[in-house]
Design an enzyme around this catalytic site. Structure first.
Site, PDB file in Angstrom:
ATOM      1  N   LYS A  57       0.848  -1.199   0.000  1.00  0.00           N
ATOM      2  CA  LYS A  57       0.000   0.000   0.000  1.00  0.00           C
ATOM      3  C   LYS A  57       0.881   1.245   0.000  1.00  0.00           C
ATOM      4  O   LYS A  57       2.091   1.153   0.259  1.00  0.00           O
ATOM      5  CB  LYS A  57      -0.924  -0.021   1.221  1.00  0.00           C
ATOM      6  CG  LYS A  57      -0.194  -0.059   2.555  1.00  0.00           C
ATOM      7  CD  LYS A  57      -1.103  -0.492   3.692  1.00  0.00           C
ATOM      8  CE  LYS A  57      -0.293  -0.528   4.983  1.00  0.00           C
ATOM      9  NZ  LYS A  57      -1.031  -1.149   6.079  1.00  0.00           N
ATOM     10  N   ARG A  78     -11.364  -0.774  14.093  1.00  0.00           N
ATOM     11  CA  ARG A  78     -11.131   0.022  12.891  1.00  0.00           C
ATOM     12  C   ARG A  78     -12.013  -0.495  11.760  1.00  0.00           C
ATOM     13  O   ARG A  78     -13.007   0.111  11.410  1.00  0.00           O
ATOM     14  CB  ARG A  78      -9.645  -0.026  12.524  1.00  0.00           C
ATOM     15  CG  ARG A  78      -9.213   0.992  11.504  1.00  0.00           C
ATOM     16  CD  ARG A  78      -7.707   0.981  11.275  1.00  0.00           C
ATOM     17  NE  ARG A  78      -7.228  -0.209  10.566  1.00  0.00           N
ATOM     18  CZ  ARG A  78      -5.988  -0.359  10.119  1.00  0.00           C
ATOM     19  NH1 ARG A  78      -5.094   0.608  10.306  1.00  0.00           N
ATOM     20  NH2 ARG A  78      -5.621  -1.444   9.500  1.00  0.00           N
ATOM     21  N   TYR A 115      15.398  30.230   8.070  1.00  0.00           N
ATOM     22  CA  TYR A 115      14.173  30.894   8.543  1.00  0.00           C
ATOM     23  C   TYR A 115      14.148  30.990  10.063  1.00  0.00           C
ATOM     24  O   TYR A 115      14.457  30.011  10.763  1.00  0.00           O
ATOM     25  CB  TYR A 115      12.942  30.093   8.110  1.00  0.00           C
ATOM     26  CG  TYR A 115      12.608  30.212   6.649  1.00  0.00           C
ATOM     27  CD1 TYR A 115      12.300  31.447   6.092  1.00  0.00           C
ATOM     28  CD2 TYR A 115      12.570  29.085   5.844  1.00  0.00           C
ATOM     29  CE1 TYR A 115      11.969  31.551   4.748  1.00  0.00           C
ATOM     30  CE2 TYR A 115      12.246  29.181   4.500  1.00  0.00           C
ATOM     31  CZ  TYR A 115      11.945  30.415   3.962  1.00  0.00           C
ATOM     32  OH  TYR A 115      11.613  30.506   2.643  1.00  0.00           O
ATOM     33  N   MET A 136      11.441  24.339   2.790  1.00  0.00           N
ATOM     34  CA  MET A 136      10.603  23.481   1.957  1.00  0.00           C
ATOM     35  C   MET A 136      11.449  22.664   0.973  1.00  0.00           C
ATOM     36  O   MET A 136      11.209  21.477   0.751  1.00  0.00           O
ATOM     37  CB  MET A 136       9.592  24.339   1.183  1.00  0.00           C
ATOM     38  CG  MET A 136       8.567  23.519   0.434  1.00  0.00           C
ATOM     39  SD  MET A 136       7.407  24.513  -0.504  1.00  0.00           S
ATOM     40  CE  MET A 136       6.391  25.195   0.782  1.00  0.00           C
TER      41      MET A 136
END
Ligand SMILES: *Cc1c(COP(=O)(O)O)cnc(C)c1O
Length: 430
Positions: free
Chosen positions: A82, A182, A317, A365
């Site tokens: 997955k 779940r 930053y 980023m």
């Protein structure tokens, strides 16, 4: 090489066994007409200009598959792929594992199952998430095995079979909730649910499954309790005529402890060379099998800028770092949008020339700064390893998935699945 931005038509197949892909958009059609499911396209090696990449070691993958098979001790192995194969690229991983003799695959989403079929995978594929929308036909059309735990599932798949397009019976795996709260049929409802299969001769229960909440916990108490309930549910289902030839419960943690292996196991993490029980001092359990796993993913970038700064000058930053001495700062072309957790700001390390350099200041980023003052000879374009090992003129070191998870305050599964689609995957034969 240029890329074609056009979405492939459903009739088109991706070109044969190019090792890197997982990049094509796929389409899904349900019984009511055409619904297109578009998958975001991942950066492909041939359009990567930036020197940041994830290297996937297919030899390590095969090695882990063999180790997992050995640990499974005769139980079938259905590898869990997955979330794009835990970030490794599900199509290429599945092709490699299928050739290595893995018995089947498990995915969370129907879309992920389709992606594997489109990649040419013919082994059984179990769709575990239980969300089929109105695409019951599509599940059967792709020869995927659905997990069911809801009357709506039974009705949907029985109806799809009645259309006559997919033979006269569909195999399903029934999920029982033994303690996760779940997905799955509650233990108290299991007899009634089982009895309702009498209304659906179109469905054949070929598997019974449950999922373990605490297989990686120090104590095996929770696991044993869940397995007890699973046995009781199995007996109750037998009484109403539901008998599955195959039962499964074990994830990587249970498998590596040789617990709950039953007829089939569903390892995800271990396939990618990471052990969920390595942090346990002495994992209890029957686990006599010493399993040696090899980390499959290595993430590397490069030094793209270098500067010497004075004591007290600010880095990044928020000026979160100011060195107490004259320092040499290198900028690495990987940031939090690539999956390098921002919690590693002023906290983690990156390997350059075979040695550790501290991450300084806030991770941005797209970029991260490291202090290379104590690493002689660092130059522009030097390799910077964020995850995995590096051999360099100054030594050899390794950053494991465990280390990143611990420093970032998260779990190893998240570290792997967070390596974003901006980072192209390169497949390596050692
Ligand atoms: C993800 C998942 C697994 C595999 O878990 P790992 O800890 O990665 O081995 C097995 N079964 C189910 C139902 C899952 O969702």
């Amino acid at each position: 090489m240029s890329t074609n931005p056009r979405d492939p038509l459903p009739s088109e197949r991706p070109s044969r066994a190019t090792l890197e892909d997982g990049s094509a958009s796929e389409s899904v059609f349900d019984s009511s007409g055409a619904i297109r499911v578009m998958k975001p396209r991942r950066a492909a090696p041939h359009d990567a200009v930036r020197p940041t990449r994830a290297e996937i070691n297919l030899g390590a993958l095969r090695h882990n598959a063999m180790e997992v098979k050995r640990a499974a001790n005769g139980a079938k192995v259905w590898a869990v792929l997955k979330a794009d194969g835990y970030g490794h690229g599900a199509p290429a991983v599945a092709r490699t594992l299928e050739r290595a003799g893995v018995d089947g695959f498990c995915v969370a989403l129907l879309e992920e199952g389709i992606e594997l079929r489109e990649a040419g995978i013919s082994a059984p594929i179990l769709v575990m998430g239980g969300y089929y929308g109105r695409a019951y036909d599509e599940v059967l059309h792709r020869k995927l095995i659905p997990v069911v735990y809801d009357q709506a599932h039974l009705e949907g798949f029985a109806q799809a079979v009645r259309s006559g397009k997919f033979g006269n019976q569909a195999a399903v795996h029934l999920k029982v909730d033994t303690g996760m709260s779940r997905l799955g049929v509650r233990c108290t409802d299991v007899s009634a649910f089982g009895a309702s299969f009498a209304n659906y001769p179109e469905l054949r229960v070929s598997g019974l499954m449950t999922h373990l909440a605490c297989a990686d916990a120090e104590s095996l108490e929770s696991l044993s309790e869940q397995m007890l309930r699973f046995d009781e549910a199995t007996t109750a289902l037998g009484r109403v005529g539901v008998r599955a030839p195959m039962r499964h419960a074990a994830n990587s943690a249970a498998l590596l402890r040789n617990e709950a292996c039953l007829d089939m196991v569903r390892p995800g993490l271990a396939i990618f060379g990471v052990s969920p029980v390595s942090r346990l001092a002495a994992p209890t359990g029957k686990g006599a099998t010493a399993v040696r796993l090899a980390q499959v993913m290595r993430v590397r970038s490069e030094v793209i800028s270098l500067r010497d700064i004075d004591a007290g000058e600010a880095v990044g930053y928020g000026s979160l770092f100011r060195p107490v001495r004259k320092s040499r700062i290198a900028t690495i072309a990987m940031g939090y949008a690539d999956g390098l957790s921002r919690s590693l700001s002023n906290n983690g390390s990156i390997l350059v020339r075979g040695k550790r350099a501290s991450i300084v200041g806030a991770i941005s980023m797209d970029m991260t700064m490291i202090d290379v003052t104590d690493l002689p000879g660092v130059e522009l374009r030097d390799e910077a390893v964020v995850l995995g090992s590096q051999d360099g003129p100054l030594g050899r070191d390794v950053i494991t998935v465990d280390e990143l998870a611990e420093r970032a305050g998260t779990i190893v599964w998240e570290v792997l699945t967070h390596i974003s689609r901006r980072v192209p995957r390169f497949y390596r034969e050692p």
